[in-house]
Scaffold this motif. Structure first.
Motif, PDB file in Angstrom:
ATOM      1  N   ASN A   5      27.263  48.603  22.548  1.00  0.00           N
ATOM      2  CA  ASN A   5      27.832  49.501  21.536  1.00  0.00           C
ATOM      3  C   ASN A   5      29.138  48.965  20.962  1.00  0.00           C
ATOM      4  O   ASN A   5      29.694  47.978  21.448  1.00  0.00           O
ATOM      5  N   HIS A  22      22.653  50.169  24.062  1.00  0.00           N
ATOM      6  CA  HIS A  22      21.662  51.020  23.419  1.00  0.00           C
ATOM      7  C   HIS A  22      20.334  50.269  23.486  1.00  0.00           C
ATOM      8  O   HIS A  22      20.213  49.176  22.922  1.00  0.00           O
ATOM      9  N   ASP A  64      15.890  56.016  12.997  1.00  0.00           N
ATOM     10  CA  ASP A  64      16.073  57.244  13.760  1.00  0.00           C
ATOM     11  C   ASP A  64      17.560  57.549  13.758  1.00  0.00           C
ATOM     12  O   ASP A  64      18.357  56.768  14.271  1.00  0.00           O
ATOM     13  N   SER A  65      17.942  58.666  13.172  1.00  0.00           N
ATOM     14  CA  SER A  65      19.364  58.993  13.029  1.00  0.00           C
ATOM     15  C   SER A  65      19.932  59.764  14.221  1.00  0.00           C
ATOM     16  O   SER A  65      21.091  60.159  14.194  1.00  0.00           O
ATOM     17  N   ALA A  97      21.660  60.451  17.791  1.00  0.00           N
ATOM     18  CA  ALA A  97      22.759  59.743  18.444  1.00  0.00           C
ATOM     19  C   ALA A  97      22.237  58.629  19.342  1.00  0.00           C
ATOM     20  O   ALA A  97      21.255  58.796  20.056  1.00  0.00           O
ATOM     21  N   SER A  98      22.893  57.493  19.295  1.00  0.00           N
ATOM     22  CA  SER A  98      22.603  56.310  20.105  1.00  0.00           C
ATOM     23  C   SER A  98      21.296  55.620  19.754  1.00  0.00           C
ATOM     24  O   SER A  98      20.843  54.764  20.499  1.00  0.00           O
ATOM     25  N   SER A 150      18.704  53.940  16.350  1.00  0.00           N
ATOM     26  CA  SER A 150      18.869  52.834  15.407  1.00  0.00           C
ATOM     27  C   SER A 150      20.003  53.016  14.401  1.00  0.00           C
ATOM     28  O   SER A 150      20.911  52.189  14.331  1.00  0.00           O
ATOM     29  N   TYR A 151      19.993  54.077  13.603  1.00  0.00           N
ATOM     30  CA  TYR A 151      21.027  54.221  12.571  1.00  0.00           C
ATOM     31  C   TYR A 151      22.416  54.316  13.186  1.00  0.00           C
ATOM     32  O   TYR A 151      23.347  53.637  12.755  1.00  0.00           O
ATOM     33  N   ASP A 152      22.583  55.149  14.180  1.00  0.00           N
ATOM     34  CA  ASP A 152      23.878  55.348  14.826  1.00  0.00           C
ATOM     35  C   ASP A 152      24.392  54.036  15.418  1.00  0.00           C
ATOM     36  O   ASP A 152      25.552  53.668  15.236  1.00  0.00           O
ATOM     37  N   THR A 153      23.525  53.319  16.128  1.00  0.00           N
ATOM     38  CA  THR A 153      23.922  52.048  16.754  1.00  0.00           C
ATOM     39  C   THR A 153      24.387  51.049  15.711  1.00  0.00           C
ATOM     40  O   THR A 153      25.463  50.452  15.834  1.00  0.00           O
ATOM     41  N   ASN A 182      25.267  51.521  12.541  1.00  0.00           N
ATOM     42  CA  ASN A 182      26.428  51.971  11.774  1.00  0.00           C
ATOM     43  C   ASN A 182      27.710  51.711  12.561  1.00  0.00           C
ATOM     44  O   ASN A 182      28.721  51.302  11.995  1.00  0.00           O
ATOM     45  N   GLN A 183      27.683  51.919  13.872  1.00  0.00           N
ATOM     46  CA  GLN A 183      28.842  51.603  14.714  1.00  0.00           C
ATOM     47  C   GLN A 183      29.125  50.102  14.702  1.00  0.00           C
ATOM     48  O   GLN A 183      30.280  49.685  14.594  1.00  0.00           O
TER      49      GLN A 183
END
Length: 142
Positions: free
Chosen positions: A17, A24, A70-71, A73-74, A76-79, A81-82
């Motif tokens: 992360n 992740h 998949d938006s 938490a934790s 594809s998108y979240d990972t 974007n971080q």
């Protein structure tokens, strides 16, 4: 003879992360792409040589992947974007067989440079990501 590594049905892809404190596991959303390790070619021809003499130069890697979007938490998108906003390289961990003890592990420090969204109306939404290597890959075992 070198060991042969086969990609089995238990292959996994993990991303450290953005703060470097956890991983992740995006294996269930992974559609396409595998890390590729290569080296620049350095031509070392000297006087008196009648042909090229090539040596390994700097390490490089091709890191292009596609995942189901998949938006949550934790995922594809979240990972990604971080990682997009991270100021330092993070490790991509590729396990061709599994993450069980003794299984092969390829770890590549990289930076996210591109996120592309795909899929149209009525289609599965995807996210394609490209990374640039930022350090030396390690090949070892879990």
């Amino acid at each position: 003879m070198a060991a042969v590594i086969l990609k089995g049905s238990a292959a996994q892809i993990l991303f450290v992360n953005a703060v470097g404190t956890g991983t992740h596991n995006l294996t269930s959303l992974w559609q396409d792409g595998h890390p590729g390790l290569s080296y620049d070619t350095v031509d070392l021809v000297t006087f008196g040589d009648s042909s090229h003499r090539n040596r390994q130069g700097l390490e490089d890697a091709s890191l292009d992947f596609t995942f189901i979007m998949d938006s949550a938490a934790s995922l594809s998108y979240d990972t990604f974007n971080q990682l997009r906003t991270s100021t330092s390289a993070r490790n991509i961990v590729y396990a061709p067989n599994s993450t069980a003890g003794g299984s092969p592990k390829i770890q590549i420090p990289a930076r996210l440079f591109s996120m592309t969204f795909g899929g149209g109306p009525g289609e599965v939404e995807t996210i394609s990501v490209s990374f640039s290597v930022d350090g030396t890959a390690t090949v070892g075992a879990f």
